[in-house]
Design a protein around this motif. Structure first.
Motif, PDB file in Angstrom:
ATOM      1  N   ASP A  69       8.434  -9.801 -26.333  1.00 41.02           N
ATOM      2  CA  ASP A  69       8.033  -8.483 -25.923  1.00 41.02           C
ATOM      3  C   ASP A  69       6.577  -8.823 -24.766  1.00 41.02           C
ATOM      4  O   ASP A  69       6.172  -7.763 -24.636  1.00 41.02           O
ATOM      5  CB  ASP A  69       7.685  -7.620 -27.008  1.00 41.02           C
ATOM      6  CG  ASP A  69       6.577  -7.907 -27.867  1.00 41.02           C
ATOM      7  OD1 ASP A  69       6.016  -9.055 -27.615  1.00 41.02           O
ATOM      8  OD2 ASP A  69       6.225  -7.335 -28.968  1.00 41.02           O
ATOM      9  N   LEU A 107       8.491 -11.913 -20.638  1.00 37.38           N
ATOM     10  CA  LEU A 107       8.793 -10.279 -21.009  1.00 37.38           C
ATOM     11  C   LEU A 107      10.394 -10.263 -20.887  1.00 37.38           C
ATOM     12  O   LEU A 107      10.901 -10.432 -19.589  1.00 37.38           O
ATOM     13  CB  LEU A 107       7.774  -9.574 -20.164  1.00 37.38           C
ATOM     14  CG  LEU A 107       8.008  -8.307 -20.371  1.00 37.38           C
ATOM     15  CD1 LEU A 107       7.602  -7.923 -21.994  1.00 37.38           C
ATOM     16  CD2 LEU A 107       7.272  -7.444 -19.452  1.00 37.38           C
ATOM     17  N   THR A 151      12.171  -4.011 -19.038  1.00 36.74           N
ATOM     18  CA  THR A 151      11.345  -3.450 -19.949  1.00 36.74           C
ATOM     19  C   THR A 151      10.861  -2.554 -19.663  1.00 36.74           C
ATOM     20  O   THR A 151      10.217  -2.507 -18.461  1.00 36.74           O
ATOM     21  CB  THR A 151      10.588  -4.713 -20.636  1.00 36.74           C
ATOM     22  OG1 THR A 151       9.658  -5.251 -19.670  1.00 36.74           O
ATOM     23  CG2 THR A 151      11.540  -5.885 -21.154  1.00 36.74           C
ATOM     24  N   GLU A 152      10.422  -1.598 -20.422  1.00 35.32           N
ATOM     25  CA  GLU A 152       9.167  -0.539 -20.040  1.00 35.32           C
ATOM     26  C   GLU A 152       8.372  -0.540 -21.513  1.00 35.32           C
ATOM     27  O   GLU A 152       9.029  -0.713 -22.517  1.00 35.32           O
ATOM     28  CB  GLU A 152       9.856   0.612 -19.716  1.00 35.32           C
ATOM     29  CG  GLU A 152      10.560   1.319 -20.844  1.00 35.32           C
ATOM     30  CD  GLU A 152      10.998   2.879 -20.623  1.00 35.32           C
ATOM     31  OE1 GLU A 152      10.459   3.435 -19.594  1.00 35.32           O
ATOM     32  OE2 GLU A 152      11.854   3.420 -21.640  1.00 35.32           O
ATOM     33  N   THR A 153       7.283  -0.029 -21.427  1.00 38.41           N
ATOM     34  CA  THR A 153       6.465   0.278 -22.637  1.00 38.41           C
ATOM     35  C   THR A 153       5.996   1.663 -22.716  1.00 38.41           C
ATOM     36  O   THR A 153       5.439   2.394 -21.706  1.00 38.41           O
ATOM     37  CB  THR A 153       4.940  -0.622 -22.437  1.00 38.41           C
ATOM     38  OG1 THR A 153       5.292  -2.011 -22.353  1.00 38.41           O
ATOM     39  CG2 THR A 153       3.982  -0.331 -23.610  1.00 38.41           C
ATOM     40  N   LYS A 175       7.308  -1.385 -31.682  1.00 38.33           N
ATOM     41  CA  LYS A 175       6.440  -2.636 -31.538  1.00 38.33           C
ATOM     42  C   LYS A 175       5.149  -2.502 -32.417  1.00 38.33           C
ATOM     43  O   LYS A 175       5.008  -3.324 -33.261  1.00 38.33           O
ATOM     44  CB  LYS A 175       6.006  -3.050 -30.232  1.00 38.33           C
ATOM     45  CG  LYS A 175       4.996  -4.091 -30.110  1.00 38.33           C
ATOM     46  CD  LYS A 175       4.558  -4.534 -28.683  1.00 38.33           C
ATOM     47  CE  LYS A 175       3.704  -5.820 -28.592  1.00 38.33           C
ATOM     48  NZ  LYS A 175       3.246  -6.336 -27.512  1.00 38.33           N
ATOM     49  N   THR A 176       4.494  -1.374 -32.428  1.00 32.89           N
ATOM     50  CA  THR A 176       3.448  -1.165 -32.951  1.00 32.89           C
ATOM     51  C   THR A 176       3.315   0.275 -33.670  1.00 32.89           C
ATOM     52  O   THR A 176       3.680   1.244 -33.043  1.00 32.89           O
ATOM     53  CB  THR A 176       2.077  -1.180 -32.185  1.00 32.89           C
ATOM     54  OG1 THR A 176       1.925  -2.369 -31.445  1.00 32.89           O
ATOM     55  CG2 THR A 176       0.906  -0.945 -32.985  1.00 32.89           C
ATOM     56  N   ASP A 201       4.166 -10.664 -26.047  1.00 34.28           N
ATOM     57  CA  ASP A 201       3.097 -11.066 -26.734  1.00 34.28           C
ATOM     58  C   ASP A 201       4.000 -12.051 -28.034  1.00 34.28           C
ATOM     59  O   ASP A 201       3.561 -13.133 -28.546  1.00 34.28           O
ATOM     60  CB  ASP A 201       2.340 -10.107 -27.742  1.00 34.28           C
ATOM     61  CG  ASP A 201       1.461  -9.188 -26.705  1.00 34.28           C
ATOM     62  OD1 ASP A 201       1.116  -9.787 -25.872  1.00 34.28           O
ATOM     63  OD2 ASP A 201       1.667  -7.791 -26.649  1.00 34.28           O
ATOM     64  N   SER A 247      13.100  -0.723 -24.209  1.00 31.21           N
ATOM     65  CA  SER A 247      11.777   0.258 -24.173  1.00 31.21           C
ATOM     66  C   SER A 247      11.061  -0.417 -25.541  1.00 31.21           C
ATOM     67  O   SER A 247      11.528  -0.512 -26.826  1.00 31.21           O
ATOM     68  CB  SER A 247      12.310   1.788 -24.657  1.00 31.21           C
ATOM     69  OG  SER A 247      12.978   2.004 -23.548  1.00 31.21           O
ATOM     70  N   ILE A 248       9.942  -0.847 -25.102  1.00 29.41           N
ATOM     71  CA  ILE A 248       8.887  -1.106 -26.280  1.00 29.41           C
ATOM     72  C   ILE A 248       8.118  -0.042 -26.584  1.00 29.41           C
ATOM     73  O   ILE A 248       7.106   0.509 -25.979  1.00 29.41           O
ATOM     74  CB  ILE A 248       8.260  -2.404 -25.772  1.00 29.41           C
ATOM     75  CG1 ILE A 248       8.874  -3.620 -25.065  1.00 29.41           C
ATOM     76  CG2 ILE A 248       6.976  -2.992 -26.903  1.00 29.41           C
ATOM     77  CD1 ILE A 248       8.451  -4.661 -24.664  1.00 29.41           C
ATOM     78  N   VAL A 249       8.150   0.508 -28.040  1.00 32.42           N
ATOM     79  CA  VAL A 249       7.487   1.610 -28.055  1.00 32.42           C
ATOM     80  C   VAL A 249       6.525   1.407 -29.190  1.00 32.42           C
ATOM     81  O   VAL A 249       6.596   0.933 -30.046  1.00 32.42           O
ATOM     82  CB  VAL A 249       8.429   2.890 -28.725  1.00 32.42           C
ATOM     83  CG1 VAL A 249       8.068   4.169 -28.914  1.00 32.42           C
ATOM     84  CG2 VAL A 249       9.794   2.859 -27.730  1.00 32.42           C
ATOM     85  N   THR A 250       5.425   2.214 -29.051  1.00 34.86           N
ATOM     86  CA  THR A 250       4.240   2.331 -30.002  1.00 34.86           C
ATOM     87  C   THR A 250       3.994   3.659 -30.298  1.00 34.86           C
ATOM     88  O   THR A 250       4.454   4.559 -29.806  1.00 34.86           O
ATOM     89  CB  THR A 250       2.900   2.032 -29.240  1.00 34.86           C
ATOM     90  OG1 THR A 250       2.445   2.737 -28.243  1.00 34.86           O
ATOM     91  CG2 THR A 250       3.002   0.660 -28.846  1.00 34.86           C
TER      92      THR A 250
END
Lengths: 135, 156
Positions: free
Chosen positions: B136, B93, A31-33, A80-81, B138, A53-56
């Protein structure tokens, strides 16, 4: 490069690979944020060496891009957000179904697979209409 | 630098280090071949479909939900008149969890993650359906499966 060739073909069979492989139990993706970039002119590039890919998104943080992968590569993108009501816009370099993907709500995801020429959608609610119909 | 040792129990050797017992996922990946085709741990090396699958009968209610395994990727769920609730604790995660509503002989299947990004629970009103979640860090996020019937990602 030395290539193993036998009467069964070139390289190892899947069973031979399995005998050498560590099967991860359970499946865990890398994963990457990512905080999205400011507008279509400044997208943040998603990693092509990380599966997820966890994207905000937030004010001035709305766009990401995705370069070509290798054939068969899977990419999971999670919105995600979504802060300040800013949509996420994903622009693959080559996209089978169109030009961009837009998410207008957080806690959503899409999965793409690179077919050698384009990223194809393989999972994720896309249009709200039936795409594969079971009968 | 931690000191690694091998503990010997009978004929089995287990790597033990300051990072815990056995290899980490990253260490395993460094040694592994990519499987072709992609096969998750729901099937064993011989292709059998019984060894590593988590088959779960639903619990009677939300307070008695049957927990889904965090050690296998795929869980096959069965809802009956005796029970239809399953639960899912937090993962690690990047962890993927695939839940298949295999059989229904009664009420809908209700899946309740401990932490769920999109709501409180997921309900399936028909057997032979599935949903795939990813943790993720959380919350569990839905990454595949028809959920709402409304557009979520729009192609332009």
């Amino acid at each position: 490069v030395a290539v193993l060739t036998t009467g069964y073909g070139t390289g190892l069979t899947n069973k031979q690979k399995l005998s050498r492989a560590w099967v991860l139990k359970p499946t865990v993706y890398s994963t990457e944020t990512v905080a999205a970039g400011n507008g279509s002119g400044s997208p943040v590039a998603l990693s092509t060496t990380t599966t997820v890919s966890i994207v905000t998104t937030a004010t001035n943080q709305s766009h990401v891009s995705l370069a070509d992968g290798v054939e068969g590569q899977l990419k999971v993108i999670i919105h995600k957000t979504r802060s300040n009501s800013v949509d996420l816009v994903i622009t693959p370099a080559n996209f089978g179904a169109g030009s961009t993907l837009t998410s207008n709500l957080g806690a959503r995801a899409v999965q793409l697979l690179f077919d050698g020429a384009n990223w194809q959608v393989v999972a994720g609610e896309i249009t709200g209409t039936a795409e594969m119909v079971i009968a | 630098m931690s000191k690694s040792i091998f503990s010997v129990t009978g004929l089995k050797q287990t790597l033990v280090s300051g990072y815990g017992e056995g290899l980490t996922d990253k260490q395993k990946k460094a040694l592994s071949f990519a499987l072709e085709p992609g096969i998750s741990d729901s099937q064993n090396a011989g292709g059998a479909v019984t060894e590593d699958i988590d088959t779960v009968y639903g619990g009677a209610d939300a307070d008695n939900a049957a927990p889904l395994s965090l050690k296998t990727t795929t869980s096959l769920c069965i809802s009956t008149g005796l029970g239809n609730h399953v639960s899912l604790a937090d993962g690690v995660l990047g962890q993927v969890k695939r839940i298949i509503h295999l059989t229904s002989t009664g009420p809908n299947l209700v899946i309740t993650p401990t932490n769920f990004a999109a709501g409180t629970n997921i309900t399936s009103d028909l057997q032979k359906r599935s949903v795939t979640l990813l943790y993720d860090g959380d919350n569990w996020q839905v990454i595949a499966g028809e959920i709402t019937g409304t557009a979520e990602f729009v192609i332009a």
